[in-house]
Design an enzyme around this catalytic site. Structure first.
Site, mmCIF file in Angstrom:
data_model
loop_
_atom_site.group_PDB
_atom_site.id
_atom_site.type_symbol
_atom_site.label_atom_id
_atom_site.label_comp_id
_atom_site.label_asym_id
_atom_site.label_seq_id
_atom_site.Cartn_x
_atom_site.Cartn_y
_atom_site.Cartn_z
ATOM 1 N N GLU A 1 0.833 -1.201 0.000
ATOM 2 C CA GLU A 1 0.000 0.000 0.000
ATOM 3 C C GLU A 1 0.869 1.253 0.000
ATOM 4 O OE1 GLU A 1 -3.044 -0.204 -1.156
ATOM 5 O OE2 GLU A 1 -3.743 -1.340 0.573
ATOM 6 N N HIS A 2 0.445 2.214 -0.823
ATOM 7 C CA HIS A 2 1.182 3.475 -0.985
ATOM 8 C C HIS A 2 2.616 3.236 -1.447
ATOM 9 C CE1 HIS A 2 -1.649 6.629 0.174
ATOM 10 N NE2 HIS A 2 -2.154 5.757 1.026
ATOM 11 N N ASP B 1 2.803 2.133 -5.084
ATOM 12 C CA ASP B 1 2.742 2.073 -6.563
ATOM 13 C C ASP B 1 3.403 3.302 -7.180
ATOM 14 O OD1 ASP B 1 0.561 3.680 -5.710
ATOM 15 O OD2 ASP B 1 -0.853 2.867 -7.190
ATOM 16 N N ALA C 1 -15.603 3.252 -0.430
ATOM 17 C CA ALA C 1 -15.232 2.244 0.577
ATOM 18 C C ALA C 1 -13.775 1.831 0.447
ATOM 19 C CB ALA C 1 -16.153 1.032 0.455
ATOM 20 N N GLY C 2 -13.030 2.491 -0.412
ATOM 21 C CA GLY C 2 -11.624 2.121 -0.605
ATOM 22 C C GLY C 2 -11.481 0.843 -1.410
ATOM 23 N N LEU C 3 -12.532 0.467 -2.154
ATOM 24 C CA LEU C 3 -12.494 -0.761 -2.951
ATOM 25 C C LEU C 3 -12.422 -0.435 -4.442
ATOM 26 C CD1 LEU C 3 -15.133 -2.827 -0.919
ATOM 27 C CD2 LEU C 3 -12.635 -2.832 -0.682
ATOM 28 N N SER C 4 -12.095 0.819 -4.740
ATOM 29 C CA SER C 4 -11.816 1.220 -6.119
ATOM 30 C C SER C 4 -13.017 1.246 -7.041
ATOM 31 C CB SER C 4 -10.785 0.275 -6.723
ATOM 32 O OG SER C 4 -9.613 0.958 -6.849
ATOM 33 N N GLU D 1 -7.869 9.634 -14.662
ATOM 34 C CA GLU D 1 -8.034 9.890 -13.224
ATOM 35 C C GLU D 1 -7.127 11.042 -12.771
ATOM 36 O OE1 GLU D 1 -9.034 6.659 -10.965
ATOM 37 O OE2 GLU D 1 -8.328 7.442 -9.067
ATOM 38 N N ASP E 1 -5.008 0.454 -9.030
ATOM 39 C CA ASP E 1 -6.426 0.074 -9.137
ATOM 40 C C ASP E 1 -6.812 -0.272 -10.581
ATOM 41 O OD1 ASP E 1 -6.284 0.955 -6.531
ATOM 42 O OD2 ASP E 1 -7.073 2.940 -7.007
HETATM 43 C C1 GLA Z 1 -5.377 4.416 -3.924
HETATM 44 C C2 GLA Z 1 -4.725 4.775 -5.248
HETATM 45 C C3 GLA Z 1 -3.683 3.740 -5.655
HETATM 46 C C4 GLA Z 1 -2.714 3.436 -4.507
HETATM 47 C C5 GLA Z 1 -3.484 3.193 -3.216
HETATM 48 C C6 GLA Z 1 -2.571 3.059 -2.041
HETATM 49 O O1 GLA Z 1 -6.156 3.267 -4.080
HETATM 50 O O2 GLA Z 1 -5.700 4.862 -6.275
HETATM 51 O O3 GLA Z 1 -3.002 4.183 -6.803
HETATM 52 O O4 GLA Z 1 -1.779 4.461 -4.365
HETATM 53 O O5 GLA Z 1 -4.396 4.233 -2.928
HETATM 54 O O6 GLA Z 1 -1.810 1.904 -2.169
#
Ligand code: GLA
Length: 373
Positions: free
Chosen positions: A34-35, A37, A117-120, A157, A169
């Site tokens: 996470e964080h 990419d 929800a952080g699920l893209s 985006e 994502d």
């Molecule tokens: C969000 C961003 C991704 C990534 C995550 C953290 O989902 O869209 O590109 O940076 O946060 O891992």
């Protein structure tokens, strides 16, 4: 009703005709990484069974008419560059992709991916639109073609919708494969499908949606990206992927930020190794370490996420962590099947005790990427 049928029903009700087809794309959870990419790192996401579906029919007059139940209708000119809100994720993809011969469309959207929800959910929408446009306009949908679609969705985006996200994502939504996690390498753009079937080993990846909306277009996410860039300069490397240690950085905040990125990349390597050896349970401690690092060093967690993680682990989850950009959204907990009910109960009770929103739960199983449906 399946998402494909739902989008078709919205299309027929709104436009009084049949769409040319329906296309869907999944939400995602990132198992770990996470964080990182946008720091040339490694990520290990899976695509969810929950999808966003678009039904589409092309037009010839340069207009986009977009409908989604629960949202205001949007009618715009294709050349318009000033679209706000959710429709920007649709218009932005058409703008970035410039599909040959494309001159507008009627589009209906239905989604099973919870929004915020952080699920893209936004990448699911972008990539569903991208495969629809590609399919209708004759662009290739093989691995290479999908990679080009992912790049266009990231541009949509970043440059159109104004969210400075890193590409994780969109790539999992386009390349996801059932029964596999996807190891994404952001240093060289390669990827590798690794078998991941938690159910076969008596395990569940439980997703806890804390009901606390997260926002990536607000300042915090961009702030973290800038801090990572600053740390990269101080270490005099091309990206933090090349750094071995944050030690040389004197500034305490930038030191912590770099320590998270460097440690997280190494955890992804270990996680990928465990999955390749079929040892899914070994992810547990890595998830815990990832969460601590995101909470303490990268500072992107919050009370709702920490409460869910702590309660899940105390109730016997093998490991748990926040997923996605943070500041709200969802948590994953890796659980023995026999413990899932206990973990759910404990997480719900902990939220209630603290007067936090009641969480929602779903089970994540690695599913397929964007496709015609
Ligand atoms: C969000 C961003 C991704 C990534 C995550 C953290 O989902 O869209 O590109 O940076 O946060 O891992």
């Amino acid at each position: 009703m399946k998402a494909g049928e739902a989008a078709r029903a919205v299309f027929e009700a709104e436009f009084g005709s049949e769409p040319e087809g329906c296309w869907c794309a999944p939400g995602r959870v990132n198992l770990i990484g996470e964080h990182v990419d946008y720091a040339g790192g490694l990520c290990l996401p899976i695509a969810l069974p929950q999808v966003t579906t678009v039904a589409m029919r092309r037009r010839a007059d340069g207009r986009l008419r977009i409908r989604s139940s629960g949202f205001d209708p949007v009618d715009i000119d294709l050349r318009d560059r000033q679209i706000d809100g959710w429709a920007a994720y649709v218009a932005g993809v058409a703008w970035a992709l410039e599909p040959p011969g494309f001159a507008g469309a009627d589009i209906a959207i239905a989604s099973e991916v919870p929004v915020g929800a952080g699920l893209s959910s936004s990448a699911a929408l972008e990539t569903a639109v991208a495969v629809a446009l590609a399919d209708l306009c004759g662009l290739p949908l093989d691995d290479e073609g999908r990679e080009r679609l992912a790049e266009a969705c990231v541009r949509a985006e970043n440059d159109y919708a104004g969210a400075p996200t890193g590409g994780l994502d969109q790539r999992i939504a386009l390349h996801g494969r059932a029964g596999h996690a996807l190891l994404l390498d952001f240093a060289d753009g390669t990827s590798d499908h690794i078998p991941f079937d938690a159910g076969k080993q008596g395990l569940t990846v439980l997703v806890v949606d804390t009901g606390t909306g997260h926002r990536l277009a607000d300042g915090q996410y961009g702030q973290r990206r800038r801090e990572v860039e600053d740390a990269t300069r101080l270490l005099d490397v091309g990206s933090l992927r090349e750094a071995r240690s944050a030690e040389p950085i004197a500034d305490p905040l930038l030191h912590r930020r770099a320590r998270h990125v460097i440690g997280e990349i190494s955890r992804v390597r270990q996680a990928a190794e465990s999955l390749r050896a079929g040892r899914i349970r070994d992810l547990g401690p890595l998830l815990d370490a990832s969460h601590r690092s995101l909470r303490d060093d990268f500072e992107v967690s919050c009370l709702e996420l920490d409460t869910a993680v702590d309660a899940a682990v105390a109730a016997g989850a093998l490991g748990a962590r926040m997923v996605g950009g943070g500041f709200g959204g969802s948590v994953i907990a890796l659980c023995e099947d026999a413990r899932v009910d206990d973990v759910r109960q404990a997480v719900a009770d902990a939220a209630a005790r603290r007067d936090l929103p009641a969480p929602a739960f779903l089970r994540a199983s690695a599913s397929g990427g964007a496709r015609r449906c």
